[in-house]
Design a protein around this motif. Structure first.
Motif, mmCIF file in Angstrom:
data_model
loop_
_atom_site.group_PDB
_atom_site.id
_atom_site.type_symbol
_atom_site.label_atom_id
_atom_site.label_comp_id
_atom_site.label_asym_id
_atom_site.label_seq_id
_atom_site.Cartn_x
_atom_site.Cartn_y
_atom_site.Cartn_z
ATOM 1 N N LEU A 1 0.870 -1.185 0.000
ATOM 2 C CA LEU A 1 0.000 0.000 0.000
ATOM 3 C C LEU A 1 0.903 1.230 0.000
ATOM 4 O O LEU A 1 2.019 1.185 0.525
ATOM 5 N N PHE B 182 -7.093 5.257 -6.920
ATOM 6 C CA PHE B 182 -6.227 5.636 -8.047
ATOM 7 C C PHE B 182 -6.265 4.595 -9.156
ATOM 8 O O PHE B 182 -5.974 4.901 -10.307
ATOM 9 N N ILE B 183 -6.674 3.363 -8.817
ATOM 10 C CA ILE B 183 -6.835 2.339 -9.869
ATOM 11 C C ILE B 183 -7.944 2.800 -10.822
ATOM 12 O O ILE B 183 -7.831 2.682 -12.040
ATOM 13 N N ARG C 60 -8.363 -3.357 -3.197
ATOM 14 C CA ARG C 60 -7.725 -2.705 -4.350
ATOM 15 C C ARG C 60 -7.669 -3.663 -5.549
ATOM 16 O O ARG C 60 -7.889 -3.269 -6.691
#
Lengths: 226, 294
Positions: free
Chosen positions: A90, A102-103, A150
């Motif tokens: 992370l 942000f992905i 994520r």
């Protein structure tokens, strides 16, 4: 989903991480990669995501020849694979929300949509109330759940997990496995490296055992797809 | 679509998290631009002085004694040239009186001479930018009846012009040399910044962030360093200029009136800022940014 043909991986000067690995993982399968530390599990996973390239052999992921990928296409390729790393990875200075969002940001998802989707995925892993926390404010288990969130935010058809339960207590580890199982039932292909025998035995999934870079046992070996 | 807000935020973070090396790079860019700006400042002011002198440049046509009869023809010749803005006749007596007025202490020397040593003359005011034609005209006038001598000396102005030209190119060469050094330093600063942030970069590669998304903040880092360098160089130049002006004004009033100093014009300041941005951006672009896949 994954086809590996006589894959070798050497590191200089004379380390043979993988030797003549041939295996096939079908779409929708759940596969455990087992083996001792240094057996070559992580290397194999890194080859699938093209974080590394093999010394010899061919790898196809979702019908794409990983070696032949144009460098400009690699980011698009990787966005189809959710990856949970052994060391979590992370970004320390970003909040939990930012680490996941942000992905979506790189994919051009509008900010309002990002907020909605990140909240939903964090709710799935039970961390929606920690959205504005920084990674160091979370326990190891919570950080791993963020890493899983994520990996899943993009609804990837393939999930690669390298020792995702290594830092978790037993209860949390089972929560993660339950989550993976649910995802698998919804159609996500899961390839998970672990040396947790209890989990492997309880889950009753296909097991590929690696020793010294070679596949020595495959509980559900498939033949080469037509 | 690349989110600019993300680049700016991350670029500022990178600059802020490597303060010492960022300051070093900014300083080197500022130094390069300072020297460039300094030479521009000097040459601009010298050029202003040269132009003022060029505008005031006169041609003086001295006449033979008793050549007053040729004046009509001569004035026709003078009036025929477009670059002769105006001309004025000065008789020998007027020249004598002017000398006495200008140099009263030398009056006794004049009194000692029996005859008026001065000649009648024409003072010609010329439009600037016609030096070549004026020199040809000077040669023609020297052959004209009644003309004793023609004074038109532009050699020293040519020398000043050459000096300004040399100084400007020397400044540019020095600026380019130091700018190249600054670019190399920025490249290394970006290299260090990528090492500091290598974990984040690795994560971005692995989750499929496009190269421009990873590289963008480092390009912005270069731009910010360049902007900082440009601004710092202008501040330094302004500081030195105002200090110099203050000194000249308070200690050398005559020189102050003569020089009519001015600071760099806005386009030159913008050029310095653009130079800073170029150094920063070029330095960032020179860093080969690629994923380390073994």
């Amino acid at each position: 989903m994954i086809q590996m043909y006589h894959v070798f991986k050497h590191y200089p000067p004379n380390i043979h991480a993988l030797a003549d690995v041939t295996l096939f993982v079908e779409k929708g399968e759940f596969v455990f990669l087992t083996g001792h530390s240094g057996a070559g599990k992580s290397t194999l996973l890194r080859l699938i995501t093209r974080a590394e390239i093999p010394s010899a052999g061919q790898i196809l992921v979702a019908g794409r020849n990983v070696l032949a990928l144009n460098p400009s296409k690699i980011p698009f390729f990787r966005r189809q694979i959710g990856v949970v790393f052994q060391d979590i990875k992370l970004i320390a200075r970003k909040t939990i929300f930012e680490n996941i969002a942000f992905i979506l940001s790189v994919m051009g998802v509008p900010f309002q949509e990002q907020k909605k989707r990140v909240y939903q995925i964090l709710k799935l892993v039970g961390l929606h109330h920690r959205m504005n926390a920084l990674p160091h404010q979370l326990s190891g288990g919570e950080q791993q759940r963020v890493a899983i969130a994520r990996a899943l935010i993009n609804h990837p058809p393939l999930l690669i997990a390298d020792e995702p339960t290594g830092n978790l207590d037993e209860e949390m580890a089972w929560d993660v496995m339950t989550l993976f199982d649910k995802l698998n039932m919804k159609g996500t292909t899961v390839v998970m490296a672990t040396h947790n025998r209890q989990i492997v035995e309880m889950m009753k999934k296909r097991i590929i055992h690696i020793e010294k870079g070679r596949v020595v046992e495959d509980s559900g070996a498939r033949r080469e797809p037509a | 679509m690349i989110p600019l807000r993300y680049f700016v935020r991350e670029g500022l973070h990178i600059v802020g998290s490597n303060r010492k090396i960022s300051f070093l790079a900014t300083g080197v860019i500022a130094l390069a631009l300072f020297f460039l700006g300094f030479f521009f400042l000097i040459t601009n002011n010298l050029q202003t002085v040269e132009e003022a002198w060029r505008r005031q440049q006169k041609m003086v046509v001295y006449l033979h004694d008793g050549a007053e009869g040729d004046r009509e023809l001569l004035e026709k010749v003078l009036a025929s040239r477009g670059f002769v803005r105006r001309f004025a006749h000065q008789s020998a007596e007027e020249a004598y009186r002017r000398f006495q007025a200008d140099f009263p202490s030398l009056g006794e020397v004049l009194d000692a001479t029996r005859d008026n040593p001065f000649s009648a003359s024409y003072e010609l005011e010329l439009d600037p930018g016609h030096e070549e034609e004026a020199r040809a005209f000077q040669a023609q006038l020297e052959k004209t009846a009644g003309v004793a001598e023609v004074q038109y000396d532009t050699a020293w102005l040519q020398k000043l012009n050459s000096f300004v030209f040399f100084l400007r190119w020397f400044g540019i060469a020095l600026g380019v040399l130091l700018g190249t050094g600054a670019i190399i330093i920025v490249t290394n600063v970006v290299r260090i910044a990528t090492l500091v942030h290598r974990d984040e970069i690795e994560i971005l590669w692995l989750v499929g962030a496009p190269p421009q998304y990873i590289r963008g903040p480092f390009l912005l880092q270069g731009i910010l360093l360049g902007l900082g360098g440009g601004a710092l160089s202008i501040l330094l130049l302004a500081g030195i200029y105002h200090f110099f002006v203050l000194q000249v004004r308070s200690n050398f009033q005559v020189l102050w009136n003569f020089l009519a100093l001015s600071f760099l014009p806005i386009p030159t300041l913008l050029l310095l800022m653009a130079g800073g941005i170029f150094c920063g951006l070029a330095g960032s672009l020179l860093f080969k940014f690629e994923e380390q896949a073994d």
